[in-house]
Design a protein around this motif. Structure first.
Motif, PDB file in Angstrom:
ATOM      1  N   THR A 345       0.815  -1.222   0.000  1.00  0.00           N
ATOM      2  CA  THR A 345       0.000   0.000   0.000  1.00  0.00           C
ATOM      3  C   THR A 345       0.844   1.265   0.000  1.00  0.00           C
ATOM      4  O   THR A 345       0.293   2.366  -0.127  1.00  0.00           O
ATOM      5  CB  THR A 345      -0.921   0.017   1.236  1.00  0.00           C
ATOM      6  OG1 THR A 345      -0.126  -0.061   2.425  1.00  0.00           O
ATOM      7  CG2 THR A 345      -1.903  -1.154   1.195  1.00  0.00           C
ATOM      8  N   ALA A 346       2.157   1.153   0.180  1.00  0.00           N
ATOM      9  CA  ALA A 346       3.020   2.335   0.275  1.00  0.00           C
ATOM     10  C   ALA A 346       3.928   2.409  -0.944  1.00  0.00           C
ATOM     11  O   ALA A 346       3.997   1.487  -1.770  1.00  0.00           O
ATOM     12  CB  ALA A 346       3.848   2.286   1.570  1.00  0.00           C
ATOM     13  N   ALA A 347       4.631   3.565  -1.026  1.00  0.00           N
ATOM     14  CA  ALA A 347       5.579   3.775  -2.116  1.00  0.00           C
ATOM     15  C   ALA A 347       6.759   2.827  -1.917  1.00  0.00           C
ATOM     16  O   ALA A 347       7.096   2.446  -0.795  1.00  0.00           O
ATOM     17  CB  ALA A 347       6.035   5.227  -2.115  1.00  0.00           C
ATOM     18  N   CYS A 399      -3.604  -8.148  -6.087  1.00  0.00           N
ATOM     19  CA  CYS A 399      -3.110  -6.769  -5.955  1.00  0.00           C
ATOM     20  C   CYS A 399      -3.096  -6.132  -7.335  1.00  0.00           C
ATOM     21  O   CYS A 399      -2.370  -6.592  -8.223  1.00  0.00           O
ATOM     22  CB  CYS A 399      -1.716  -6.752  -5.337  1.00  0.00           C
ATOM     23  SG  CYS A 399      -1.582  -7.702  -3.800  1.00  0.00           S
ATOM     24  N   GLU A 400      -3.853  -5.062  -7.511  1.00  0.00           N
ATOM     25  CA  GLU A 400      -3.942  -4.370  -8.786  1.00  0.00           C
ATOM     26  C   GLU A 400      -3.067  -3.123  -8.789  1.00  0.00           C
ATOM     27  O   GLU A 400      -2.817  -2.508  -7.752  1.00  0.00           O
ATOM     28  CB  GLU A 400      -5.400  -3.992  -9.072  1.00  0.00           C
ATOM     29  CG  GLU A 400      -6.341  -5.188  -9.187  1.00  0.00           C
ATOM     30  CD  GLU A 400      -7.769  -4.753  -9.472  1.00  0.00           C
ATOM     31  OE1 GLU A 400      -8.025  -3.531  -9.413  1.00  0.00           O
ATOM     32  OE2 GLU A 400      -8.610  -5.624  -9.742  1.00  0.00           O
ATOM     33  N   ASN A 401      -2.648  -2.790  -9.996  1.00  0.00           N
ATOM     34  CA  ASN A 401      -1.866  -1.562 -10.240  1.00  0.00           C
ATOM     35  C   ASN A 401      -0.623  -1.481  -9.327  1.00  0.00           C
ATOM     36  O   ASN A 401      -0.320  -0.448  -8.727  1.00  0.00           O
ATOM     37  CB  ASN A 401      -2.734  -0.312 -10.042  1.00  0.00           C
ATOM     38  CG  ASN A 401      -3.837  -0.222 -11.062  1.00  0.00           C
ATOM     39  OD1 ASN A 401      -3.684  -0.660 -12.206  1.00  0.00           O
ATOM     40  ND2 ASN A 401      -4.982   0.330 -10.656  1.00  0.00           N
ATOM     41  N   VAL A 402       0.091  -2.577  -9.267  1.00  0.00           N
ATOM     42  CA  VAL A 402       1.346  -2.605  -8.523  1.00  0.00           C
ATOM     43  C   VAL A 402       2.477  -2.165  -9.454  1.00  0.00           C
ATOM     44  O   VAL A 402       2.579  -2.647 -10.594  1.00  0.00           O
ATOM     45  CB  VAL A 402       1.618  -4.014  -7.960  1.00  0.00           C
ATOM     46  CG1 VAL A 402       2.974  -4.042  -7.238  1.00  0.00           C
ATOM     47  CG2 VAL A 402       0.504  -4.431  -7.020  1.00  0.00           C
ATOM     48  N   THR A 403       3.310  -1.267  -8.978  1.00  0.00           N
ATOM     49  CA  THR A 403       4.418  -0.768  -9.795  1.00  0.00           C
ATOM     50  C   THR A 403       5.469  -1.866  -9.957  1.00  0.00           C
ATOM     51  O   THR A 403       5.997  -2.390  -8.974  1.00  0.00           O
ATOM     52  CB  THR A 403       5.057   0.465  -9.147  1.00  0.00           C
ATOM     53  OG1 THR A 403       4.065   1.495  -9.019  1.00  0.00           O
ATOM     54  CG2 THR A 403       6.216   0.979  -9.987  1.00  0.00           C
TER      55      THR A 403
END
Length: 733
Positions: A345-347, A399-403
């Protein structure tokens, strides 16, 4: 009363000495000397016989047999008519002085005269007689007589001249000076404060200096303990080392000790030791506050609009750091592996596009905003590794849209940034239990469409910078373009094998040797020709460059900025026939010889350039070692043995010839060259010529001409003078 010359007539002339100033250091020696004098002569005498006193205490010695002697004290004065003093008297008078006797030996007595009067100056209208009415308090002449049975034996004259004491009218304060605890403070809090109630120049800890005074020499304060400053901590302290000047092993070998434990604590330090606080000596480096930039230079950090470092996750000391600054014109590419047990959930795994659209300083007075482009990744095979599932877990994570990757492109021109583009790769990750996620980050600096190439100097090579190689490319509009490439050495992996190894660039000025181990079986040693070709091809892959840059900032379009690399061909004609257990002529070592030359000087710094590079090979013989009971290598053809292959580089500086070039006359007419002939005609007139360097040429020339003059005079006038002398002698006869 004025000073007078006092004389004394005695029946027997005494032994005279210079006035003795008795102190504790020479008292014992003087007594021994006086004892010997008293024993040698049977007389009684004062020593000294005359002295001048300026204080309230006078000490003399009475030598001789003085056991029955009595002392008397009188005040005398010279006669107004004759100027002499009368005979000594054995009768004492009332004076302000008291006589004290003390025997110091068999034949010596110490006699002391003590003044019984207050030397304080009298105040105004004071009638007390026990004070001094004038600064010259006592001025008189005393005569001390030593008598035996009323008969004078010896006398002493003392001229007294004593001034009164100046006592302050206001009594001093009873406040005591408070000395701080010397365990924690130096003995002198401000050692450079030398003058009381006066500001000492360059002494910034002087309390007598006002703010205006300190402004005059604030930048020139005395350093160290003499200036009242505690010396800086030594270099081995963990708290003072900087990241740019400390070795890479320093964080694990530095000393973690409080600065209070230092040898400048004072003379009253009782030995108490301050316990250091437990904690690791190695910490993550703290980023200092960035300074405003006018223009960027190579390596300077990129600054955001809010004057903060522009950061991208990078790897440092083998660990990934999420807030690592980006250096101008510093390209990099790195990967980070993270173990996920739940959706992040974090950068930097979950970030909004608005958070990535930061504004950076262009370096030319304007701002540039990062343009973000998202790219969806469906094939996650290269990002997902180490997937583990839990048997008793019914929770699946999606988990969606994970960098997954962030690739930055910085476009630059001159000393500024023109634009920044970010391509972010995102994807959907599903797992049960845990998963290892590999993310990649990169940054490249582009000048137009050309990738920025870091230089190794301007113009000369700088030490520890990569040697720039190149290959010729003629595919672009029939223009000769030299593409940059590196000149490499072997870099072994963690296990030392070539299969897991890599390459490292050659750094200018650093001689180096490196290598790795290659697995070879008995079967390969039966095919020596094939093995030689395989090793030769492996060594050639190490360096594919055909040219080397002469300077540290070459131009890819100017051929004169580059020099051809000389490859020494490997001669394998003398190789032996194949053998079942050994092969000779294996090109296992590659050597790079770099020759450099000092070409110029810029601001006092010598500029070095490369003018020749030669790459050669050395051959060795590889033989299976199956002795000592280990016969499996020679029996089983699939058994392998490790053989080393290596590479090295050597730098050689070619000296510059500083002698002036020879003239055509010196080259053609060798008979006038004193270095190549037994007869040197230019030195015939030595020392008149400039070949004589024992003294200045003008002096040598003058002395030589004087000698020539005398020689000519002697030659011309020698015969006429002889005839004149003969005629004179004949006339005299």
């Amino acid at each position: 009363m004025s000073p007078v010359i006092l004389r004394q007539a005695m029946a027997k002339p005494p032994i005279l000495f210079s006035p003795l100033f008795i102190n504790s250091g020479c008292l014992f020696t003087c007594i021994l000397l006086i004892f010997s004098i008293g024993d040698a002569q049977d007389v009684v005498v004062f020593q000294p016989t005359f002295l001048t006193a300026t204080g309230p205490l006078v000490s003399v010695l009475l030598l001789g047999n003085s056991s029955e002697m009595s002392l008397s004290l009188t005040t005398v004065s010279p006669s107004n008519t004759t100027g002499s003093i009368g005979l000594p008297s054995c009768i004492s008078e009332a004076t302000n002085w008291m006589i004290v006797k003390e025997r110091v030996g068999k034949t010596a007595v110490q006699v002391q005269l003590k003044l019984e009067k207050n030397l304080r100056l009298c105040a105004e209208n004071e009638t007390n007689a026990d004070c001094c009415p004038s600064p010259l308090c006592v001025l008189e002449t005393l005569q001390v007589s030593a008598c035996e049975g009323g008969k004078l034996q010896a006398s002493l004259l003392v001229q007294v001249k004593i001034y009164g004491l100046l006592v302050p009218t206001v009594a001093g304060s009873d406040n005591k000076t408070t000395i701080p605890n010397q365990v924690y403070q130096p003995l002198g809090s401000c050692p450079c404060d030398l003058t009381f109630r006066v500001c000492d120049v360059r002494c910034c800890c002087d309390k007598d200096c006002s703010t205006e005074d300190l402004k005059l020499f604030l930048s020139q304060c005395l350093l160290g303990p003499f200036g009242g400053q505690v010396p800086r901590a030594p270099d081995y302290q963990c708290s003072v080392q900087l990241s740019e000047n400390s070795p890479n092993w320093f964080p694990f070998l530095c000393v973690n000790s409080p600065l209070e434990n230092n040898p400048h604590l004072g003379l009253f330090y009782q030995g108490g030791v301050i316990t250091s606080k437990p904690g690791p000596s190695f910490h993550k480096p703290m980023l200092s506050a960035p300074v405003p930039v006018d223009v960027y230079i190579e390596g300077s950090p990129v600054i955001t609009n809010s004057y903060e470092f522009f950061t991208i996750p990078q790897k440092l000391f083998g660990q990934c750091i999420n807030n690592a600054p980006v250096g101008f014109l510093k390209n990099f590419e790195t990967t980070c592996v993270s173990l996920l047990h739940a959706c992040p959930t974090a950068a930097p795994f979950r970030m909004l596009a608005s958070d990535l659209r930061k504004t950076v300083k262009s370096g030319e007075g304007s701002d540039v905003t990062v343009e973000v482009t998202d790219e969806l990744i469906t094939d996650l095979s290269q990002f997902i590794t180490g997937r583990k599932s839990l048997l008793f877990s019914d929770q699946d994570f999606v988990c969606e849209n994970v960098t997954l990757a962030m690739d930055y492109q910085f476009f630059w021109k001159g000393n500024g940034i023109t634009s920044v583009n970010l391509t972010r790769s995102v994807g959907t990750i599903s797992f049960n239990g845990s998963v290892a996620l590999t993310t990649s980050y990169s940054a490249v600096f582009l000048n137009g469409e050309v990738l920025s190439e870091p230089n190794s100097g301007n113009p000369g090579y700088q030490d520890s910078r990569p040697v720039i190689g190149g290959t010729v490319d003629t595919s672009v509009n029939d223009t000769v373009l030299i593409q940059r490439t590196s000149i490499n050495l072997w870099k072994s992996g963690s296990d030392g094998l070539c299969s897991n190894g890599n390459m490292k660039p050659v750094l200018y000025g650093e001689n180096s040797t490196s290598g790795c181990l290659l697995s070879v079986s008995k079967e390969k040693l039966t095919q020596c020709d094939l093995l030689r070709e395989s090793i030769s091809s492996l060594q050639k892959v190490l360096n594919t460059a055909t040219h080397v840059a002469k300077s540290g900032n070459p131009d890819s379009l100017i051929v004169s900025d580059w020099e051809n690399i000389i490859y020494r061909a490997l001669n394998l004609s003398n190789a032996l026939e194949n053998n079942t257990s050994s092969c000779d002529g294996i090109p296992s070592h590659q050597h790079i010889h770099v020759q450099s030359l000092i070409t110029s000087t810029v601001d006092g710094i010598t500029q070095r350039s490369i003018f020749a590079v030669q790459i050669s090979y050395s051959t060795t013989t590889w033989t299976l070692e199956c002795r000592g009971g280990n016969v499996s290598l020679c029996v089983d053809p699939s058994e392998i043995q490790l053989f080393p292959i290596s590479s090295s580089v050597t730098f050689t500086d070619v000296p510059i010839t500083t002698r002036p070039p020879k003239t055509r006359f010196q080259i053609n007419f060798t008979e006038y060259d004193c270095n190549r002939n037994d007869v040197c005609w230019p030195e015939l007139a030595f020392p008149i010529t400039r070949y004589y360097t024992g003294e200045p040429y003008s002096q040598a020339l003058a002395k030589g001409l004087i000698l020539v003059f005398f020689f000519l005079v002697a030659s011309v006038l020698g015969n006429p003078w002889r005839q004149i002398r003969q005629s004179w002698n004949s006339a005299a006869l």
